[in-house]
Design a protein around this motif. Sequence first.
Motif, PDB file in Angstrom:
ATOM      1  N   TYR A  31       9.459   3.099   2.659  1.00 37.21           N
ATOM      2  CA  TYR A  31       9.686   3.835   3.904  1.00 37.21           C
ATOM      3  C   TYR A  31       8.386   4.482   4.391  1.00 37.21           C
TER       4      TYR A  31
ATOM      5  N   ILE B 215      15.055   6.625   6.871  1.00 37.15           N
ATOM      6  CA  ILE B 215      14.612   7.303   5.655  1.00 37.15           C
ATOM      7  C   ILE B 215      15.513   8.487   5.312  1.00 37.15           C
TER       8      ILE B 215
ATOM      9  N   GLN C 157      11.989   3.039  -2.893  1.00 36.44           N
ATOM     10  CA  GLN C 157      12.450   3.222  -1.520  1.00 36.44           C
ATOM     11  C   GLN C 157      11.517   4.137  -0.737  1.00 36.44           C
ATOM     12  N   LEU C 158      11.144   5.254  -1.346  1.00 32.68           N
ATOM     13  CA  LEU C 158      10.244   6.195  -0.678  1.00 32.68           C
ATOM     14  C   LEU C 158       8.912   5.531  -0.361  1.00 32.68           C
TER      15      LEU C 158
ATOM     16  N   HIS D 219      10.206  -1.647   6.080  1.00 34.16           N
ATOM     17  CA  HIS D 219      11.483  -0.958   6.265  1.00 34.16           C
ATOM     18  C   HIS D 219      12.627  -1.790   5.692  1.00 34.16           C
TER      19      HIS D 219
END
Length: 680
Positions: free
Chosen positions: A316, A333, A312-313, A299
């Motif tokens: 997360y 998210i 980022q996806l 995270h």
Amino acid sequence: MDPGGGQTDEGNDVSPYKRRKSPVSSIKGRPRSASPLRRSRARVPSSTANDPDFRRAPQLGKLWSPDEAASSSSPRPRPQQPSRPSRNISQPKSRPDAVEDESESTRLIKQPETRPISQEQLIAEVKGIYAGLVMVESKCIEVDNAQSTQNETQLNNEQWQALIALHRTLLHEHHDFFLASQHPSASQALRRLASKYAMPARMWRHGIHSFLELLRHRLPHSLEHMLTFIYLAYSMMALLYETVPAFEDTWIECLGDLGRYRMAIEDDDIRDREVWTSVSRHWYSKASDKAPTTGRLYHHLAILARPNPLQQLYYYAKSLCVPIPFSSARESIMTLFDPILDPNSAQHARLIVIDVAFVKVHAILFSNKFPDEFLPTLKKFCSMLDNQIGRTTRKWMESGYYIAISNCCALLSYGQEDNVILKAIRPQHSEETAESSPDYDKVMSEYKPSRTEEGSVNLFEGTCDVVLRRLGDLNTLPFLHVVLVFIFHLTHFPTAMLFIERRFPWKLVSLQLNSLLLSYREHHRIHDEQFPRHDREFPPRPLPEDFAMKGLVWVDKYFPVDWFSNDKIDDDEKYFEVPSMTDDRKERILWLACRIAKLGKWLTYDETLRQFGVVPAYEKEIDNVAKDSDMMNVSESAESVSRSSTFDSVTTMGNTASEKDDEDMIDVDEALGYKPIIRQ
């Protein structure tokens, strides 16, 4: 007369040994001495005038050459230089007292005697430190709580400095406590005190974090004081990291948090912000290597991955699909998804169109917002994917395993407890339990998947259908590797496999595998049950996607125990692709396929013909693709297309295609009749 030959002036305060400068007029008017020039005594008088080597008659129309001169004159010995008389320099005699002083200075001194501290003394020391620590800690809690309720009150410099000094005292008390309780002479009971009373967490919460939050809410007036305290806390954590290794994991994460605070408040210099982002990412990556199943660390890495939406996806999603998920990531998210779902957001202008489409598909699946836009967005993504792979070439290797891992996490409903696959692969569902369960077909026929589960299968199937049609394209192998690792894990759990097996493009996978077999020779390695690896004498070198998959819930049956034991690989080298990895990746993919084919339910493998196939239930015609007998030629043509379109990719045979090959190549997409599969 003075020693230099000049006259002395007794009436002046001039040293008799100091030359005095004559007037300029007297020098100009003085007649030049008629004495001949003196030669230095160090030189030997030259006799070149009488040396026949230096005398030669002039020759008209012909230049002098050394060969003729050598033939006309015989060599003569050179006069030796007279030796200079040696000078006797008397050495000063050493005095007896000097010898005695020297012996005293070089005498070896024994190690100072140290008295071992007793357990009673150590316990008393720890008790005294802890008593003072509790007093300072209570004061810090009181002050921080009082100031947090008075956000509008501005403090002056003296008040800020007093607060910094108070928290610095608490940090020093904690440092003394750790050194005393973790002393080499301390007993095990004394060593456990720090963990028993959660001292590392208390140090971070009351000594650092609460005060940093107080400073953050008073920005920009508290900026200078916040910088001062961040540097103070960072140096203390670095000291504890070096001196108290028992809590190394905690110190590493705290250093990452401090680096993230420093990065967040830097608005003036973009280079300083990037430096501290890199520092924070380094510590979080180091922490995730030591605790790969802790979702909280991924995270934090997701926050540092801005503005890369694909990365980022991935972070997360990974933070929610590890054995220790971080539930707060479900809120964080949305900071990525909300701007993507907003059609008027400025994010759409700054990001790549295909990345926006891919993240939007996941945003709809995760949030259940705008469900009517799911299928149009998925079709848009799949229609652009093939062109994106061909255009970005080797750069898509990293994007490939990010996309594959994100899609697999979507199949798990991003870690939701009621997901059918996640419930099947939980540790309490062992292989024996799964095999002994009753009719799975009946169970799955009665199960009604949720909208997220059904949409995730559509996304998984559509993406695989596009990527796997690029036969021979080495840039798609990381994607295929991740997908096969996921499928290989599900084969151990029939309930989970029944949910996805009929939607997976097995036929395309078999064609891809056969195209890889064209350049593979060591078939005995993929037939072996052991994980394919090089000589154990050399440290293992994981692939970039291995590091990306590390810690996920579906890789515990894949990697060997010591696969990530090589600590000489730097953070920058982990995700660096080198040409030698292509053959290793091919071998791993083929090995996984052999393990799946051995079950005989989906893939088949003929060891004699060395060719993959599918069971009759999944045998089907793919538009405009050659039969199995002609598949080898199709694969070769597809591989040539991949080599020509990806000028910097690593080729199968290590050679690039020539111009003549480019003229004879076919369009793979046209030959395969590419039509993405999107189920309504």
